[in-house]
Design a protein around this motif. Structure first.
Motif, PDB file in Angstrom:
ATOM      1  N   ARG A 199       0.852  -1.177   0.000  1.00 19.40           N
ATOM      2  CA  ARG A 199       0.000   0.000   0.000  1.00 19.40           C
ATOM      3  C   ARG A 199       0.888   1.227   0.000  1.00 19.40           C
ATOM      4  O   ARG A 199       2.007   1.204   0.504  1.00 19.40           O
ATOM      5  N   ARG A 231       5.222   7.330   0.544  1.00 21.21           N
ATOM      6  CA  ARG A 231       5.690   6.323   1.501  1.00 21.21           C
ATOM      7  C   ARG A 231       5.003   5.003   1.186  1.00 21.21           C
ATOM      8  O   ARG A 231       3.801   4.968   0.918  1.00 21.21           O
ATOM      9  N   ARG A 232       5.778   3.942   1.230  1.00 22.28           N
ATOM     10  CA  ARG A 232       5.322   2.657   0.740  1.00 22.28           C
ATOM     11  C   ARG A 232       5.471   1.602   1.831  1.00 22.28           C
ATOM     12  O   ARG A 232       6.484   1.568   2.519  1.00 22.28           O
ATOM     13  N   GLN A 233       4.458   0.770   2.025  1.00 26.29           N
ATOM     14  CA  GLN A 233       4.598  -0.330   2.973  1.00 26.29           C
ATOM     15  C   GLN A 233       4.257  -1.642   2.278  1.00 26.29           C
ATOM     16  O   GLN A 233       3.138  -1.807   1.795  1.00 26.29           O
ATOM     17  N   ILE A 234       5.218  -2.529   2.233  1.00 25.78           N
ATOM     18  CA  ILE A 234       4.977  -3.853   1.671  1.00 25.78           C
ATOM     19  C   ILE A 234       4.421  -4.740   2.770  1.00 25.78           C
ATOM     20  O   ILE A 234       5.049  -4.897   3.817  1.00 25.78           O
ATOM     21  N   SER A 235       3.241  -5.292   2.551  1.00 31.49           N
ATOM     22  CA  SER A 235       2.635  -6.114   3.598  1.00 31.49           C
ATOM     23  C   SER A 235       3.153  -7.543   3.538  1.00 31.49           C
ATOM     24  O   SER A 235       3.245  -8.208   4.562  1.00 31.49           O
ATOM     25  N   ASP A 247      11.063  -1.266   2.558  1.00 32.44           N
ATOM     26  CA  ASP A 247       9.628  -0.986   2.585  1.00 32.44           C
ATOM     27  C   ASP A 247       8.847  -2.101   3.260  1.00 32.44           C
ATOM     28  O   ASP A 247       7.722  -1.903   3.699  1.00 32.44           O
ATOM     29  N   GLY A 256       9.834  -1.422   7.252  1.00 30.39           N
ATOM     30  CA  GLY A 256       9.588  -0.114   7.848  1.00 30.39           C
ATOM     31  C   GLY A 256      10.869   0.642   8.138  1.00 30.39           C
ATOM     32  O   GLY A 256      10.970   1.359   9.129  1.00 30.39           O
TER      33      GLY A 256
END
Lengths: 220, 220
Positions: free
Chosen positions: B62, B68-72, B177, B180
């Motif tokens: 997302r 800013r990108r967060q890979i789940s 990413d 964090g």
DNA sequence: CGGGGCGTTGAATCCCGTCAACGTCCGTGG
DNA sequence: CCACGGACGTTGACGGGATTCAACGCCCCG
């Protein structure tokens, strides 16, 4: 870091006298009440029951060996919890405040006639859980303290019903452990949001959202 | 923060000529190949398909409006992904490297005779996903950079098969990413772990775990 | 009145992010 | 053949946001 003594005392539950086909709650089971900080289940327990919050609030958490604590979710009235991938609990659940909770045995459920309909409800519930947890992941991985607090307050407002007046059931320590912060940072950030006119703290657990659009913009 | 240009180019897929009853993969569908960084689905798309990685790796992520990108999660060969709570995608999936992926329509699947068995597989898959995501939550909320890297390497070692020699399919930016962190912190932390003798970097994406017990102790 | 739980605030510290420079690898093109 | 440029990764210096440590205020209850 939060190495802390706050231990949930294992103690006997109060058990409601009869089985309950719960009205509108779509879950058949026994209603139990739990006192504040009482353990509902612990890591390693057998995962043969599922639960639904009727009144109060529950925290679901994991702990590192040095005491650092991460709350994965708060469960509010209407929320289902306790489904597990394996046979054992991977997390601990505790009462945030005095609670009433429906407890249902999984083995019994699958024998019941309404199980098919129930299964599809469980399915949606788990998928929603997964989505919420991924949102939470974004918050912990990439958002600043003020953004975390803002998204938390908005989320709580929505889930508790009154979207602009949030009556928090949990302590600052619980908020901190949910948001990956310390109590001091939570406290300071709330003060700062209040100074900016975005919120108003009637008392420490009763918070009015004065400018929800701005709060929403804070976390996109 | 990571405001970045790395955009996945939308481009036409290579489509395998025939339908596939996949051997041992328990999912019937078309096999597609995706190039590195190619988009598989985007936030907002209709969520009517599910996927299974055959070869390569996928990232599910997302993005905040400022980049800013967060890979789940990373999806590796054998992993299923793409189940969604609602009708629309809440996340984006992209190929980490060149991939082969089975694509199945959900509507078709529920009509097939083996669907009952399939459904229970999906069920376990989603519950496992949820557990993994909660683990990840603990990492992002409460662990230091070295603890994050250590748990990541151990996890990757287990999932990729060779537990002590990890061939990473993803870039430093992807690792950052996911964890964090920033690429610089990832790089520095790997260097520090190597200086402590816990790992050995043959090249930047090929890492040997020299002292797995110590790495494990780092994240309990 | 005293003490403990809870929350707030201040000062100092530190880990990680930011900014910048540099090195390596690799494909392209002169 | 080498020059060039870009993608990727590493390293250093510096700054900042969150943590840590500490003190204090409030409230409730014995």
């Amino acid at each position: 870091m939060s190495p802390l003594p706050r231990i949930a005392p294992p103690q006997s539950d109060h058990v409601a006298p009869s089985l309950h086909p719960i009205d509108g709650y779509e879950l058949t089971g026994i209603v139990r009440t739990y006192d504040r900080d009482q353990r509902i289940f612990s890591e390693g327990d057998s995962a043969d029951r599922i639960y639904k919050v009727v009144r109060g609030a529950v925290r679901c958490l994991r702990i590192l060996s040095d005491g650092r604590r991460q709350i994965s979710d708060f469960l509010l009235p209407g929320d289902l919890f306790g489904l597990e991938a394996g046979h054992d609990r991977q997390a601990t659940a505790e009462a945030v405040c005095d609670c009433a909770i429906i407890v249902a045995r999984l083995s019994r459920m699958s024998a019941e006639p309404e199980f098919a309909g129930m299964a599809s409800r469980l399915w949606r519930c788990v998928l929603r859980d997964l989505q919420r947890t991924r949102d939470h992941l974004l918050t912990l991985g990439r958002r600043t303290a003020s953004e975390r607090i803002a998204s938390f307050l908005i989320d709580m407002g929505q889930r508790l019903g009154d979207r602009d007046k949030v009556e928090l059931p949990m302590s600052r320590q619980d908020m901190a452990d949910y948001l990956g912060l310390t109590i001091e940072t939570v406290s300071r950030t709330l003060a700062q949001l209040e100074a900016r006119g975005l919120i108003e703290a009637r008392c420490s657990r009763s918070i009015v959202l004065r400018n929800t659009p701005a709060l929403r913009r804070l976390c996109e």
